[in-house]
Design a protein around this motif. Structure first.
Motif, PDB file in Angstrom:
ATOM      1  N   VAL A 252       0.874  -1.177   0.000  1.00 10.56           N
ATOM      2  CA  VAL A 252       0.000   0.000   0.000  1.00 10.56           C
ATOM      3  C   VAL A 252       0.918   1.236   0.000  1.00 10.56           C
ATOM      4  N   THR A 253       0.835   2.030  -1.059  1.00 10.25           N
ATOM      5  CA  THR A 253       1.683   3.237  -1.188  1.00 10.25           C
ATOM      6  C   THR A 253       0.776   4.447  -1.299  1.00 10.25           C
ATOM      7  N   THR A 254       0.978   5.387  -0.356  1.00  9.00           N
ATOM      8  CA  THR A 254       0.105   6.567  -0.306  1.00  9.00           C
ATOM      9  C   THR A 254       0.623   7.660  -1.247  1.00  9.00           C
ATOM     10  N   SER A 255      -0.191   8.714  -1.337  1.00  3.78           N
ATOM     11  CA  SER A 255       0.161   9.820  -2.236  1.00  3.78           C
ATOM     12  C   SER A 255       1.347  10.610  -1.717  1.00  3.78           C
ATOM     13  N   ASP A 256       1.610  10.550  -0.384  1.00  4.50           N
ATOM     14  CA  ASP A 256       2.745  11.282   0.167  1.00  4.50           C
ATOM     15  C   ASP A 256       4.000  10.413   0.224  1.00  4.50           C
ATOM     16  N   GLY A 257       3.992   9.236  -0.451  1.00  3.66           N
ATOM     17  CA  GLY A 257       5.195   8.414  -0.577  1.00  3.66           C
ATOM     18  C   GLY A 257       5.392   7.367   0.484  1.00  3.66           C
ATOM     19  N   ALA A 258       4.471   7.254   1.477  1.00  4.34           N
ATOM     20  CA  ALA A 258       4.597   6.213   2.519  1.00  4.34           C
ATOM     21  C   ALA A 258       4.190   4.864   1.945  1.00  4.34           C
ATOM     22  N   SER A 259       4.852   3.781   2.418  1.00  8.03           N
ATOM     23  CA  SER A 259       4.582   2.435   1.890  1.00  8.03           C
ATOM     24  C   SER A 259       4.507   1.438   3.049  1.00  8.03           C
ATOM     25  N   TRP A 260       3.488   0.521   2.994  1.00  7.06           N
ATOM     26  CA  TRP A 260       3.336  -0.552   4.006  1.00  7.06           C
ATOM     27  C   TRP A 260       3.009  -1.885   3.331  1.00  7.06           C
ATOM     28  N   LYS A 261       3.149  -2.888   4.106  1.00  7.74           N
ATOM     29  CA  LYS A 261       2.690  -4.227   3.726  1.00  7.74           C
ATOM     30  C   LYS A 261       1.496  -4.573   4.617  1.00  7.74           C
ATOM     31  N   VAL A 262       0.338  -4.786   4.016  1.00  5.10           N
ATOM     32  CA  VAL A 262      -0.882  -5.114   4.784  1.00  5.10           C
ATOM     33  C   VAL A 262      -1.277  -6.563   4.491  1.00  5.10           C
ATOM     34  N   SER A 263      -1.451  -7.328   5.557  1.00  6.93           N
ATOM     35  CA  SER A 263      -1.856  -8.741   5.404  1.00  6.93           C
ATOM     36  C   SER A 263      -2.967  -9.062   6.408  1.00  6.93           C
ATOM     37  N   LEU A 264      -3.615 -10.186   6.211  1.00  2.13           N
ATOM     38  CA  LEU A 264      -4.696 -10.623   7.110  1.00  2.13           C
ATOM     39  C   LEU A 264      -4.135 -11.346   8.323  1.00  2.13           C
ATOM     40  N   ASN A 265      -4.761 -11.112   9.486  1.00  5.50           N
ATOM     41  CA  ASN A 265      -4.435 -11.830  10.723  1.00  5.50           C
ATOM     42  C   ASN A 265      -5.362 -13.052  10.786  1.00  5.50           C
ATOM     43  N   GLY A 266      -4.868 -14.195  10.289  1.00  8.49           N
ATOM     44  CA  GLY A 266      -5.697 -15.403  10.205  1.00  8.49           C
ATOM     45  C   GLY A 266      -6.221 -15.860  11.562  1.00  8.49           C
ATOM     46  N   LYS A 267      -5.408 -15.732  12.597  1.00 11.92           N
ATOM     47  CA  LYS A 267      -5.834 -16.163  13.932  1.00 11.92           C
ATOM     48  C   LYS A 267      -7.012 -15.336  14.423  1.00 11.92           C
ATOM     49  N   HIS A 268      -6.930 -14.023  14.188  1.00 12.16           N
ATOM     50  CA  HIS A 268      -8.024 -13.153  14.613  1.00 12.16           C
ATOM     51  C   HIS A 268      -9.298 -13.429  13.804  1.00 12.16           C
ATOM     52  N   VAL A 269      -9.117 -13.706  12.520  1.00 12.73           N
ATOM     53  CA  VAL A 269     -10.283 -14.027  11.680  1.00 12.73           C
ATOM     54  C   VAL A 269     -10.961 -15.293  12.186  1.00 12.73           C
ATOM     55  N   LEU A 270     -10.168 -16.312  12.491  1.00 13.53           N
ATOM     56  CA  LEU A 270     -10.740 -17.566  12.993  1.00 13.53           C
ATOM     57  C   LEU A 270     -11.429 -17.364  14.336  1.00 13.53           C
ATOM     58  N   THR A 271     -10.801 -16.537  15.190  1.00 12.97           N
ATOM     59  CA  THR A 271     -11.410 -16.279  16.499  1.00 12.97           C
ATOM     60  C   THR A 271     -12.743 -15.569  16.355  1.00 12.97           C
ATOM     61  N   SER A 272     -12.814 -14.634  15.457  1.00 16.12           N
ATOM     62  CA  SER A 272     -14.068 -13.907  15.242  1.00 16.12           C
ATOM     63  C   SER A 272     -15.155 -14.827  14.667  1.00 16.12           C
ATOM     64  N   ILE A 273     -14.726 -15.744  13.797  1.00 20.37           N
ATOM     65  CA  ILE A 273     -15.694 -16.686  13.226  1.00 20.37           C
ATOM     66  C   ILE A 273     -16.233 -17.618  14.310  1.00 20.37           C
ATOM     67  N   LEU A 274     -15.340 -18.116  15.172  1.00 18.02           N
ATOM     68  CA  LEU A 274     -15.786 -18.997  16.263  1.00 18.02           C
ATOM     69  C   LEU A 274     -16.734 -18.278  17.199  1.00 18.02           C
ATOM     70  N   HIS A 275     -16.443 -16.991  17.451  1.00 14.85           N
ATOM     71  CA  HIS A 275     -17.325 -16.222  18.310  1.00 14.85           C
ATOM     72  C   HIS A 275     -18.687 -16.013  17.643  1.00 14.85           C
ATOM     73  N   ARG A 276     -18.650 -15.767  16.348  1.00  6.70           N
ATOM     74  CA  ARG A 276     -19.888 -15.530  15.624  1.00  6.70           C
ATOM     75  C   ARG A 276     -20.711 -16.816  15.484  1.00  6.70           C
ATOM     76  N   ARG A 277     -20.026 -17.940  15.395  1.00 12.43           N
ATOM     77  CA  ARG A 277     -20.697 -19.235  15.238  1.00 12.43           C
ATOM     78  C   ARG A 277     -20.756 -20.039  16.544  1.00 12.43           C
ATOM     79  N   ARG A 278     -20.750 -19.352  17.656  1.00 12.35           N
ATOM     80  CA  ARG A 278     -20.760 -20.082  18.939  1.00 12.35           C
ATOM     81  C   ARG A 278     -22.065 -20.877  19.123  1.00 12.35           C
ATOM     82  N   HIS A 279     -23.143 -20.405  18.545  1.00 14.32           N
ATOM     83  CA  HIS A 279     -24.401 -21.146  18.629  1.00 14.32           C
ATOM     84  C   HIS A 279     -24.294 -22.502  17.920  1.00 14.32           C
ATOM     85  N   LEU A 280     -23.542 -22.499  16.812  1.00 12.57           N
ATOM     86  CA  LEU A 280     -23.326 -23.759  16.109  1.00 12.57           C
ATOM     87  C   LEU A 280     -22.544 -24.744  16.966  1.00 12.57           C
TER      88      LEU A 280
END
Length: 425
Positions: free
Chosen positions: A90-118
Motif C-alpha cells: 500500500v503506497t500513499t500519495s505522500d510516498g509512505a509504503s506498508w505491507k498489509v496482510s490478514l491476521n488469520g488467527k483473529h479471523v478464525l477467532t471472530s468466526i468462532l465467536h460468531r458461530r458459537r451457537h453452532l
C-alpha cells in the motif's frame, strides 16, 4: 495357548459395542459438519477481507497516510501492518509504503465467536447421541439378555415359558417365540418320558404285586376262618379276648392292604355313565363320618346345581374315598375337610381340600408314585390308584400343597368329549 474363557471375560459385550459405535459415528459426523461449516465461513471471510485490502491497495495512491491508517484502524486486529514479508503493498500519495496482510488467527477467532451457537448445538447433539446410544443398546440387548436368562433357567431344569416382550423388532419377537416353542417341546418330551417310565415301572410292579397278593390272599382267608373258629371256642378270659381282637384287627388291616395291591395291579375295566355328585358325596360321608367325628373334623360339601359327573361309579367312589381318607389322615386334630363339584362347558371339576400340614417337599413330586407316602403306616397306594383312575377317565389332576393344607383339583371330560377322544384312537 489362550484360554477361550479368559477371552470371553475380557471381550466387550454387545451393549458396550453399540454404545461405542453409535457415539463414535455421531461424534465424527458432528465434527465433520462443524469443521466444514467453519472452513467455508473462514474461506468466505478471508476472501472478503482480502478483497478489501486489494481495493485499498488500488486506491492508496489517491489517499494520504493518515487516511490509510484510519481505514486500517477501523478494521481492527483483522489486518496486520508489516514493513517486510508477505502482504499487499500500500503506497500513499505522500510516498509512505506498508505491507498489509490478514491476521488469520483473529479471523478464525471472530468466526468462532460468531458461530458459537453452532458449537453449542454440536455439543447438544453429542449429548443426545450418547443418550440415543444408551437407549439403542438397551433396546437391542434387553431381549437377548432375557433369552440368556431363559437359557440359564432351562439349564437349571426350569422349563417355564419366557414372557414374550413386544420389543418393536420382528426378528427378536420371532426369536423369543421360537425359544418358548423349544421350551414347550422340552416340557412335553419330559412329561412323555416320565409317563413312559412310570408305565414301565408300574407294569413290572403290577406283575410282581399280582403274584404276591394272590399268594397272600389264600393264607389270609384260611387265617380268618381259623381265627373266627378260635373266637367261638375261647374260654372267656379277658386277656385272650383282647389278643383275639388285636389279631382280628391286624388281619383285617393286612387284608385291606392286599386288596389294595390287587386293585392296583389288576384294575377293573372302566364302565362310564352319569353320576350324581351329591349322591357320591353323601355315600363318601357315610363311609367316613365316624372318623370325622373322632377327630372333630368338619365336613363341608358344595355341589353346583345341575352338575353331573361322567365316569365309572365304582371307580369314582374309590377315588373320592381315597382322597378323603388321605385328607383325614393329614389332620392330626381338629380341622376342616372341603369337597366341592362344579361343571363347565367342557367337563366337571372335583376338589378335595384339607387343613393339614401339607405334603413334605421330599415326597411332593413323587406323591402319585406307588409306595411313596409321608405317613409312617401308609402303603403309598391310595394316590397311585387315584392317579390311575384319573388317567383311565382322560382327566387332569393338579396338586397344591402348603403348610396350611393340601388341595387336589380333578377335572373330567363330559360324555361328548370323551366319546370323541375314544373314536379318534
Amino acid at each position: 495357548m489362550v484360554d477361550p474363557g479368559s477371552q470371553a471375560m475380557i471381550a466387550p459385550d454387545l451393549e458396550t459395542r453399540v454404545k461405542a459405535v453409535v457415539t463414535g459415528l455421531t461424534f465424527c459426523l458432528t465434527l465433520v459438519l462443524i469443521t466444514m461449516s467453519l472452513s467455508i465461513d473462514f474461506h468466505e471471510t478471508y476472501l472478503s477481507e482480502q478483497g478489501k485490502i486489494d481495493e485499498l491497495s488500488s486506491r492508496s495512491s489517491d489517499l494520504t497516510s493518515r487516511q490509510v491508517m484510519e481505514i486500517i484502524d477501523r478494521e481492527g486486529e483483522a489486518w496486520r501492518i508489516t514493513s517486510e514479508g508477505d502482504g499487499t503493498s500500500v503506497t500513499t500519495s505522500d510516498g509512505a509504503s506498508w505491507k498489509v496482510s490478514l491476521n488469520g488467527k483473529h479471523v478464525l477467532t471472530s468466526i468462532l465467536h460468531r458461530r458459537r451457537h453452532l458449537l453449542v448445538a454440536g455439543m447438544i447433539c453429542l449429548l443426545l447421541s450418547a443418550e440415543m446410544a444408551v437407549f439403542l443398546a438397551y433396546w437391542l440387548t434387553r431381549p437377548l439378555k432375557r433369552l440368556a436368562w431363559g437359557c440359564a433357567k432351562v439349564g437349571r431344569g426350569d422349563l417355564s415359558d419366557l414372557p414374550v416382550e413386544r420389543s418393536g423388532s420382528y426378528e427378536l419377537e420371532i426369536l423369543q417365540e421360537a425359544f418358548n416353542a423349544m421350551v414347550r417341546g422340552l416340557r412335553e418330551r419330559q412329561s412323555l418320558e416320565r409317563r413312559i417310565s412310570r408305565m414301565e415301572r408300574l407294569a413290572a410292579l403290577g406283575q410282581v404285586v399280582a403274584g404276591v397278593s394272590h399268594e397272600i390272599k389264600n393264607p389270609l382267608a384260611a387265617m380268618r376262618i381259623h381265627l373266627d373258629l378260635l373266637s367261638e371256642s375261647r374260654n372267656g378270659e379277658e386277656k385272650d379276648e383282647e389278643s383275639l381282637k388285636v389279631l382280628s384287627s391286624e388281619l383285617d388291616r393286612l387284608n385291606r392292604v392286599v386288596t389294595q395291591l390287587l386293585s392296583f395291579a389288576r384294575p377293573t375295566p372302566t364302565v362310564p355313565g352319569p353320576i350324581d355328585p351329591s349322591e357320591l358325596f353323601r355315600w363318601c360321608h357315610s363311609m367316613v363320618k365316624v372318623r370325622l367325628s373322632r377327630k372333630s373334623i368338619g365336613w363341608h360339601e358344595t355341589v353346583d346345581d345341575g352338575t353331573e359327573l361322567w365316569g365309572d361309579r365304582g371307580q369314582m367312589q374309590q377315588l373320592l374315598l381315597n382322597l378323603v381318607l388321605n385328607g383325614i389322615e393329614a389332620m392330626d386334630g381338629e380341622g376342616d375337610l372341603y369337597v366341592s363339584c362344579s361343571s363347565s362347558d367342557d367337563g366337571t371339576s372335583i376338589s378335595v381340600e384339607d387343613t393339614g400340614d401339607g405334603v413334605p417337599d421330599r415326597v411332593a413330586e413323587r406323591i402319585f408314585d406307588p409306595f411313596v407316602t409321608s405317613k409312617p403306616d401308609g402303603t403309598g397306594l391310595g394316590l397311585s390308584i387315584v392317579y390311575r383312575i384319573v388317567e383311565d377317565h382322560r382327566g387332569i389332576m393338579d396338586l397344591k400343597t402348603s403348610p396350611d393344607g393340601t388341595r387336589l383339583d380333578l377335572w373330567f371330560p363330559g360324555p361328548t368329549e370323551k366319546g370323541n377322544e375314544e373314536d379318534g384312537i
